[in-house]
Design a protein around this motif. Structure first.
Motif, mmCIF file in Angstrom:
data_model
loop_
_atom_site.group_PDB
_atom_site.id
_atom_site.type_symbol
_atom_site.label_atom_id
_atom_site.label_comp_id
_atom_site.label_asym_id
_atom_site.label_seq_id
_atom_site.Cartn_x
_atom_site.Cartn_y
_atom_site.Cartn_z
ATOM 1 N N LEU A 148 0.828 -1.197 0.000
ATOM 2 C CA LEU A 148 0.000 0.000 0.000
ATOM 3 C C LEU A 148 0.866 1.253 0.000
ATOM 4 O O LEU A 148 1.907 1.292 0.666
ATOM 5 C CB LEU A 148 -0.908 0.003 1.226
ATOM 6 N N PRO A 149 0.470 2.298 -0.729
ATOM 7 C CA PRO A 149 1.281 3.523 -0.793
ATOM 8 C C PRO A 149 1.597 4.094 0.581
ATOM 9 O O PRO A 149 2.708 4.595 0.810
ATOM 10 C CB PRO A 149 0.405 4.478 -1.604
ATOM 11 N N GLU A 150 0.649 4.003 1.514
ATOM 12 C CA GLU A 150 0.853 4.583 2.844
ATOM 13 C C GLU A 150 1.971 3.888 3.612
ATOM 14 O O GLU A 150 2.579 4.473 4.512
ATOM 15 C CB GLU A 150 -0.451 4.499 3.649
ATOM 16 N N TYR A 151 2.215 2.617 3.260
ATOM 17 C CA TYR A 151 3.230 1.840 3.974
ATOM 18 C C TYR A 151 4.465 1.541 3.123
ATOM 19 O O TYR A 151 5.372 0.849 3.571
ATOM 20 C CB TYR A 151 2.639 0.494 4.412
ATOM 21 N N ALA A 152 4.482 2.006 1.883
ATOM 22 C CA ALA A 152 5.520 1.583 0.942
ATOM 23 C C ALA A 152 6.937 1.836 1.450
ATOM 24 O O ALA A 152 7.850 1.045 1.211
ATOM 25 C CB ALA A 152 5.311 2.282 -0.398
ATOM 26 N N SER A 153 7.134 2.934 2.154
ATOM 27 C CA SER A 153 8.471 3.252 2.661
ATOM 28 C C SER A 153 8.575 3.030 4.167
ATOM 29 O O SER A 153 9.475 3.560 4.824
ATOM 30 C CB SER A 153 8.832 4.702 2.311
ATOM 31 N N GLY A 205 -6.865 -6.137 2.489
ATOM 32 C CA GLY A 205 -6.848 -6.883 1.237
ATOM 33 C C GLY A 205 -7.577 -6.196 0.099
ATOM 34 O O GLY A 205 -7.091 -6.173 -1.041
ATOM 35 N N LYS A 206 -8.744 -5.647 0.372
ATOM 36 C CA LYS A 206 -9.492 -4.981 -0.694
ATOM 37 C C LYS A 206 -8.732 -3.774 -1.239
ATOM 38 O O LYS A 206 -8.747 -3.514 -2.446
ATOM 39 C CB LYS A 206 -10.873 -4.557 -0.193
ATOM 40 N N ALA A 207 -8.081 -3.046 -0.354
ATOM 41 C CA ALA A 207 -7.294 -1.891 -0.803
ATOM 42 C C ALA A 207 -6.126 -2.342 -1.669
ATOM 43 O O ALA A 207 -5.790 -1.702 -2.679
ATOM 44 C CB ALA A 207 -6.794 -1.099 0.403
ATOM 45 N N ILE A 208 -5.488 -3.451 -1.296
ATOM 46 C CA ILE A 208 -4.379 -3.991 -2.082
ATOM 47 C C ILE A 208 -4.868 -4.421 -3.460
ATOM 48 O O ILE A 208 -4.247 -4.122 -4.492
ATOM 49 C CB ILE A 208 -3.736 -5.179 -1.343
ATOM 50 N N ILE A 209 -6.001 -5.116 -3.497
ATOM 51 C CA ILE A 209 -6.559 -5.598 -4.763
ATOM 52 C C ILE A 209 -7.008 -4.433 -5.639
ATOM 53 O O ILE A 209 -6.762 -4.409 -6.853
ATOM 54 C CB ILE A 209 -7.717 -6.569 -4.498
ATOM 55 N N PRO A 224 -12.224 0.603 -8.358
ATOM 56 C CA PRO A 224 -12.682 1.183 -7.090
ATOM 57 C C PRO A 224 -12.780 0.090 -6.028
ATOM 58 O O PRO A 224 -13.099 -1.061 -6.329
ATOM 59 C CB PRO A 224 -14.071 1.742 -7.432
ATOM 60 N N ILE A 225 -12.512 0.456 -4.788
ATOM 61 C CA ILE A 225 -12.485 -0.540 -3.713
ATOM 62 C C ILE A 225 -13.836 -1.208 -3.506
ATOM 63 O O ILE A 225 -13.913 -2.350 -3.034
ATOM 64 C CB ILE A 225 -11.977 0.104 -2.398
ATOM 65 N N ASP A 226 -14.933 -0.533 -3.886
ATOM 66 C CA ASP A 226 -16.265 -1.113 -3.718
ATOM 67 C C ASP A 226 -16.768 -1.805 -4.986
ATOM 68 O O ASP A 226 -17.941 -2.180 -5.077
ATOM 69 C CB ASP A 226 -17.269 -0.047 -3.268
ATOM 70 N N HIS A 227 -15.892 -1.998 -5.958
ATOM 71 C CA HIS A 227 -16.294 -2.678 -7.199
ATOM 72 C C HIS A 227 -16.557 -4.155 -6.902
ATOM 73 O O HIS A 227 -15.825 -4.789 -6.139
ATOM 74 C CB HIS A 227 -15.171 -2.553 -8.236
ATOM 75 N N LEU A 236 -12.379 -11.060 -6.066
ATOM 76 C CA LEU A 236 -10.954 -11.373 -5.928
ATOM 77 C C LEU A 236 -10.548 -11.470 -4.464
ATOM 78 O O LEU A 236 -9.706 -12.303 -4.099
ATOM 79 C CB LEU A 236 -10.118 -10.311 -6.643
ATOM 80 N N PHE A 237 -11.138 -10.632 -3.639
ATOM 81 C CA PHE A 237 -10.853 -10.635 -2.203
ATOM 82 C C PHE A 237 -11.150 -12.011 -1.604
ATOM 83 O O PHE A 237 -10.351 -12.583 -0.867
ATOM 84 C CB PHE A 237 -11.716 -9.559 -1.542
ATOM 85 N N ARG A 238 -12.285 -12.570 -1.947
ATOM 86 C CA ARG A 238 -12.661 -13.884 -1.433
ATOM 87 C C ARG A 238 -11.865 -14.993 -2.110
ATOM 88 O O ARG A 238 -11.491 -15.977 -1.480
ATOM 89 C CB ARG A 238 -14.168 -14.102 -1.605
ATOM 90 N N LYS A 239 -11.611 -14.836 -3.391
ATOM 91 C CA LYS A 239 -10.827 -15.829 -4.141
ATOM 92 C C LYS A 239 -9.429 -15.982 -3.548
ATOM 93 O O LYS A 239 -8.950 -17.101 -3.331
ATOM 94 C CB LYS A 239 -10.742 -15.389 -5.602
#
Length: 360
Positions: A38-43, A104-108, A115-118, A124-127
């Protein structure tokens, strides 16, 4: 869910991630890697310690600390009171499952640029949980895939040992000195024994994270597009045959089985209306031969809902043409001896075979 909560709490500067030092496992190795996607944690920097005063300074802590509180970014699962599982599952989460459940949803969404609510993100989240994360959770919590006592009662014996080639076992190997670097200068010193251990943890994290990304990429670029194709073919099933029990796939190589079972479940069609046969071209090029395949009773079963007719089984070429009769143009190729699959040189021919099989 706590994804949004956790994201809002991230500071503008790179957050510090904390996990435990000492012997490391697949779950926290993967948890750290997923956060850093995630961008917020990348560094984000990582500190590996069990010192509570140091962990208190960390923005996010995984697999240590005895606390699960998404509002405080604490993701441990070792406390006696912990019994959290992924939605609609029973396996208790590890730190990997906790991080995945919340992020996970944010990563996907980031990986797929959706969009995160797509709804595809949800699929994919469940898969990914079913195909990858749950096994990591189960391994870390000592949960076996099968009930050993039931296997013993059934007289089922293991033919060989496969525990040495799992991802968890490969991570465990990294806890020990690498035989490929024996004699090479160590990254640790007498004053800094943690350095070598942290380096090995970074290797473990990369190993787990790379495997996760491969699964995510494959699911997003192959599995998910295949679902749309199978759904369209399923919706057109009554055009393929008046019974609605034949599905026609437009091209070769489409992974259809899992999608078909899921789509049937979602559609709530009765058992006597389920798809019995699927036909598809054998290859991509024009003029390809076509296949007819019986649908098995479930994803892992070798028993079919309806097999190809018994007189056809194990028969080939002209002999099969003779059995099929005038209802099918000449060009039959084969029917497998078990009756699960067959072939014809043309699409029209395999469609006619399917019609006869459905009526048999």
């Amino acid at each position: 869910m706590a994804t949004e909560i956790a994201t809002k709490r991230l500071k503008a500067n790179a957050p510090l991630i904390g996990t435990h030092n000492g012997h490391f496992h697949a779950d926290e190795a993967l948890a750290v890697y997923m956060l850093r996607l995630l961008p917020e944690y990348a560094s984000a920097a990582l500190v590996r310690t069990r010192d509570p005063t140091v962990l208190e300074t960390c923005h996010t802590v995984v697999d240590v600390g005895g606390e699960y509180d998404a509002l405080k970014n604490r993701y441990d699962h070792h406390q006696r009171s912990f019994d959290t599982a992924f939605p609609d599952h029973k396996t208790r989460l590890s730190s990997a499952g906790l991080v995945y459940m919340h992020f996970g949803k944010a990563i996907i969404a980031q990986h797929t640029k959706l969009p995160i609510d797509h709804p595809d993100v949800e699929l994919l989240f469940r898969k990914l949980y079913d195909d990858f994360i749950e096994a990591v959770d189960a391994n870390d919590n000592g949960i076996s895939k099968y009930d050993g006592s039931k296997l013993q009662e059934a007289g089922i014996e293991q033919k060989f040992k496969d525990t040495g080639v799992t991802l968890a076992s490969l991570v465990n190997d990294l806890n020990h000195e690498d035989p490929l670097t024996l004699g090479a200068p160590s990254r640790a010193t007498a004053e800094q024994p943690q350095a070598e251990e942290d380096y090995r943890f970074s290797q473990a994290s990369t190993l787990m994270g790379t495997a996760f990304l491969r699964k995510l990429h494959g699911a997003a670029t192959a599995w998910l597009p295949a679902r749309a194709v199978v759904k369209e073919a399923f919706d057109l099933r009554t055009d393929a045959h008046r019974s609605g029990q034949l599905m026609v796939l437009p091209r070769a190589g489409i992974p259809w089985k899992e999608h078909l079972y899921n789509i049937e479940d979602e559609s709530k069609i009765p058992a006597d209306k389920q798809i019995l046969f699927v036909i598809y071209p054998e290859k991509e090029e024009p003029g390809s031969k076509w296949r007819i395949q019986a649908v098995s009773k479930d994803f892992s079963s070798f028993e079919n809902r309806k097999s190809l007719p018994e007189p056809w089984r194990g028969v080939r070429d002209e002999e099969l043409d003779a059995l099929l009769g005038d209802a099918v143009e000449n060009g039959a190729v084969f029917v497998h001896a078990s009756g699960f699959i067959g072939g014809h040189k043309t699409e029209a021919g395999v469609r006619a075979m399917a019609a006869l099989a459905l009526e048999a």
